[in-house]
Design a protein around this motif. Structure first.
Motif, mmCIF file in Angstrom:
data_model
loop_
_atom_site.group_PDB
_atom_site.id
_atom_site.type_symbol
_atom_site.label_atom_id
_atom_site.label_comp_id
_atom_site.label_asym_id
_atom_site.label_seq_id
_atom_site.Cartn_x
_atom_site.Cartn_y
_atom_site.Cartn_z
ATOM 1 N N GLU A 66 10.553 6.357 -0.711
ATOM 2 C CA GLU A 66 10.594 5.713 0.600
ATOM 3 C C GLU A 66 10.471 4.195 0.423
ATOM 4 O O GLU A 66 9.695 3.706 -0.396
ATOM 5 C CB GLU A 66 9.433 6.230 1.466
ATOM 6 C CG GLU A 66 9.297 5.505 2.801
ATOM 7 C CD GLU A 66 7.984 5.839 3.492
ATOM 8 O OE1 GLU A 66 7.761 5.303 4.604
ATOM 9 O OE2 GLU A 66 7.179 6.597 2.911
ATOM 10 N N ALA A 88 3.212 0.724 -5.814
ATOM 11 C CA ALA A 88 4.631 0.783 -5.488
ATOM 12 C C ALA A 88 5.469 0.348 -6.679
ATOM 13 O O ALA A 88 5.037 -0.444 -7.514
ATOM 14 C CB ALA A 88 4.926 -0.105 -4.281
ATOM 15 N N PRO A 115 -0.639 10.367 -1.869
ATOM 16 C CA PRO A 115 0.256 11.529 -2.037
ATOM 17 C C PRO A 115 -0.522 12.842 -1.899
ATOM 18 O O PRO A 115 -1.751 12.876 -2.042
ATOM 19 C CB PRO A 115 0.783 11.349 -3.465
ATOM 20 C CG PRO A 115 -0.318 10.615 -4.177
ATOM 21 C CD PRO A 115 -0.913 9.685 -3.151
ATOM 22 N N SER A 159 10.310 -2.601 -2.641
ATOM 23 C CA SER A 159 9.156 -1.808 -3.083
ATOM 24 C C SER A 159 9.312 -0.389 -2.575
ATOM 25 O O SER A 159 9.477 -0.162 -1.369
ATOM 26 C CB SER A 159 7.855 -2.414 -2.558
ATOM 27 O OG SER A 159 7.662 -3.720 -3.075
ATOM 28 N N THR A 217 8.098 9.432 -3.259
ATOM 29 C CA THR A 217 9.124 9.874 -2.312
ATOM 30 C C THR A 217 10.369 8.989 -2.304
ATOM 31 O O THR A 217 11.356 9.329 -1.645
ATOM 32 C CB THR A 217 8.550 9.904 -0.891
ATOM 33 O OG1 THR A 217 8.192 8.556 -0.508
ATOM 34 C CG2 THR A 217 7.316 10.792 -0.820
ATOM 35 N N GLY A 251 3.421 2.967 -11.663
ATOM 36 C CA GLY A 251 2.679 3.563 -10.563
ATOM 37 C C GLY A 251 1.237 3.874 -10.843
ATOM 38 O O GLY A 251 0.565 4.465 -10.001
ATOM 39 N N LEU A 273 9.026 0.977 1.164
ATOM 40 C CA LEU A 273 7.783 0.485 1.758
ATOM 41 C C LEU A 273 7.895 -0.964 2.204
ATOM 42 O O LEU A 273 7.253 -1.369 3.171
ATOM 43 C CB LEU A 273 6.641 0.629 0.751
ATOM 44 C CG LEU A 273 6.369 2.051 0.248
ATOM 45 C CD1 LEU A 273 5.271 2.037 -0.802
ATOM 46 C CD2 LEU A 273 5.987 2.956 1.410
ATOM 47 N N ASN A 303 8.050 3.847 -2.649
ATOM 48 C CA ASN A 303 6.998 4.819 -2.891
ATOM 49 C C ASN A 303 7.368 5.607 -4.150
ATOM 50 O O ASN A 303 8.440 6.231 -4.199
ATOM 51 C CB ASN A 303 6.876 5.760 -1.689
ATOM 52 C CG ASN A 303 5.689 6.692 -1.796
ATOM 53 O OD1 ASN A 303 5.353 7.192 -2.872
ATOM 54 N ND2 ASN A 303 5.047 6.952 -0.664
ATOM 55 N N LYS A 330 0.829 -1.193 0.000
ATOM 56 C CA LYS A 330 0.000 0.000 0.000
ATOM 57 C C LYS A 330 0.864 1.244 0.000
ATOM 58 O O LYS A 330 1.784 1.392 0.802
ATOM 59 C CB LYS A 330 -0.924 0.001 1.220
ATOM 60 C CG LYS A 330 -1.910 1.165 1.221
ATOM 61 C CD LYS A 330 -2.856 1.084 2.406
ATOM 62 C CE LYS A 330 -3.850 2.240 2.374
ATOM 63 N NZ LYS A 330 -4.783 2.184 3.531
ATOM 64 N N VAL A 331 0.580 2.128 -0.938
ATOM 65 C CA VAL A 331 1.310 3.391 -1.045
ATOM 66 C C VAL A 331 0.497 4.487 -0.357
ATOM 67 O O VAL A 331 -0.700 4.648 -0.638
ATOM 68 C CB VAL A 331 1.550 3.771 -2.523
ATOM 69 C CG1 VAL A 331 2.249 5.122 -2.624
ATOM 70 C CG2 VAL A 331 2.371 2.685 -3.211
#
Length: 416
Positions: free
Chosen positions: A336, A309, A250, A329, A334, A297, A338, A331, A246-247
């Motif tokens: 990031e 992701a 944003p 995986s 960003t 995405g 995940l 984001n 899960k993203v």
């Protein structure tokens, strides 16, 4: 009682071989042809993949630029994945479909076709025959069902053959005739010796190849691996069974980062990386599993709405097992992390299931394992041939001999 069981098992062994032998022989030959498929494809791509870094040490082109070069060179073709290699003399591989792609020089942007078109077509045909008898899309389920049943029959032949081979008394005199190939034999004695000698040396490997094939053919058997190890079976078939990442939602108006920024973050996560592959939706998953869905995405059709992701598969230098890779995986907005998964993070059921997947091809143990698997596959075809010849002699030669003997008895004696 033991003799009766042995007789029943013998006839089950013989009938199973006669019914499934042709398909088993075909699967064995195609399996042997595919034993070194990765090495053969790398050899075919040796010229396309090799690049010469600029002597001035010029920087590599951005991955986004390389993807743009592929789209320009192949209008209408959407890249489905991209693999970057740490070796400065290796081109970047852009996947354009299952088993197809192009190489791009990371310094000049030159797009190169994969090599060995004839070899690739041959290997593809061998794979089609091996998996579902090269049936069309409409009949592929039937073809897969036939190969699955015949593979299970081969497993039974391997186990029952080992039992039937087992000497009643372990002495050198009883073991020697069926331990190695003997010269000077003819007819039934030769076929019997060859069948038993090949079976003795190949059966342990064939048990592994066929048992792993059964696990891959039937989801219920695959799920049993997870159940017996105390883990929940995955919803999808195969060893991977990853749940969607899960993203976080944003901010309004946010745009995804470029591919290069995401690659840079992936490299930071595994400094000793050997290769990094990005699945851009619809491309092949590790081990041949495919993942559907939109690219880069975008939300998946019919699936969960919202951004998806970006998933990287990272091969580490000197990693173990040889087939292991880290799944990362990120984001897309960003970079990031995940989720990060390595082979060590898998539960025991998933680890065993993954091992079986690569033991089936021998790739789990490198080129030595592939060689053993290839030779054992050839032995499987040889066992089918000698099994057929022994059956022919049992059912037809005996009748021919009896008829000839009766005919000779009916003829009057020759008076000299």
């Amino acid at each position: 009682m033991k003799s009766t069981f042995r007789t029943i098992l013998f006839w089950m062994h013989l009938v199973s071989g006669l019914v499934a032998g042709i398909i088993i022989g075909l699967m064995s030959l195609t399996g042997a042809a595919l034993a070194f498929e990765p090495q053969l494809e790398q050899w075919a791509d040796r010229e396309a993949r090799q690049v010469q870094p600029p002597p001035s040490g010029a920087a590599r082109l951005p991955v986004e630029e390389l993807l743009a070069r592929v789209r320009a060179a192949k209008p209408g073709v959407q890249p489905q994945g991209v693999t970057v290699y740490a070796d400065p003399e290796s081109a970047v591989l852009v996947s354009t479909g299952r088993g197809s792609g192009v190489y791009v020089d990371p310094y000049t942007g030159d797009v190169r076709e994969q090599g060995g078109k004839g070899l690739r077509a041959f290997l593809h045909q061998m794979e089609e025959l091996h998996r579902w008898l090269a049936t069309s899309e409409d009949h592929r389920a039937l073809g897969r069902g036939v190969t699955g049943v015949c593979n299970a029959a081969f497993l039974f032949l391997a186990v029952s053959g080992l039992y039937l081979w087992w000497p009643r008394r372990w002495t050198w005199k009883t073991v020697r005739p069926v331990l190695w190939f003997k010269g000077g034999l003819k007819g039934k004695a030769r076929d019997f010796n060859w069948h038993n000698a090949a079976g003795f040396w190949a059966m342990p490997i064939l048990v592994v190849l066929t048992a792993s094939g059964v696990v891959m053919s039937y989801k219920a058997v695959s799920d049993l691996i997870f159940t017996l190890t105390g883990n929940e079976p995955p919803a999808n078939s195969g060893p991977f069974g990853q749940t969607a990442v899960k993203v976080p939602e944003p901010p309004p108006g946010a745009t995804p980062l470029g591919v290069d920024a995401l690659f840079a973050e992936a490299q930071k996560q595994v400094p000793a990386w050997e290769s990094i592959s990005l699945r851009m939706g619809g491309g092949p998953r590790p081990g041949g599993q495919r993942e559907g869905g939109p690219r880069e995405g975008a939300p998946r059709e019919g699936g969960p709405r919202g951004p998806q992701a970006m998933t990287f598969s990272i091969k580490e230098q000197g990693g173990w097992p040889l087939f292991a890779s880290a799944q990362l995986s990120l984001n897309p907005f960003t970079a990031e992390v995940l989720r990060r998964e390595t082979f060590a993070d898998y539960n025991s059921g998933r680890q065993i299931r993954t091992w079986l997947r690569f033991l089936h091809t021998g790739q789990a143990l490198g080129w030595a394992g592939q060689l053993v698997a290839g030779v054992a596959s050839l032995a499987g075809a040889f066992l089918m041939w000698t099994g057929f010849t022994l059956s022919w002699r049992r059912f037809f030669r005996r009748r021919s001999t009896v008829a000839t003997t009766e005919q000779e008895l009916e003829q009057p004696p020759v008076v000299s």
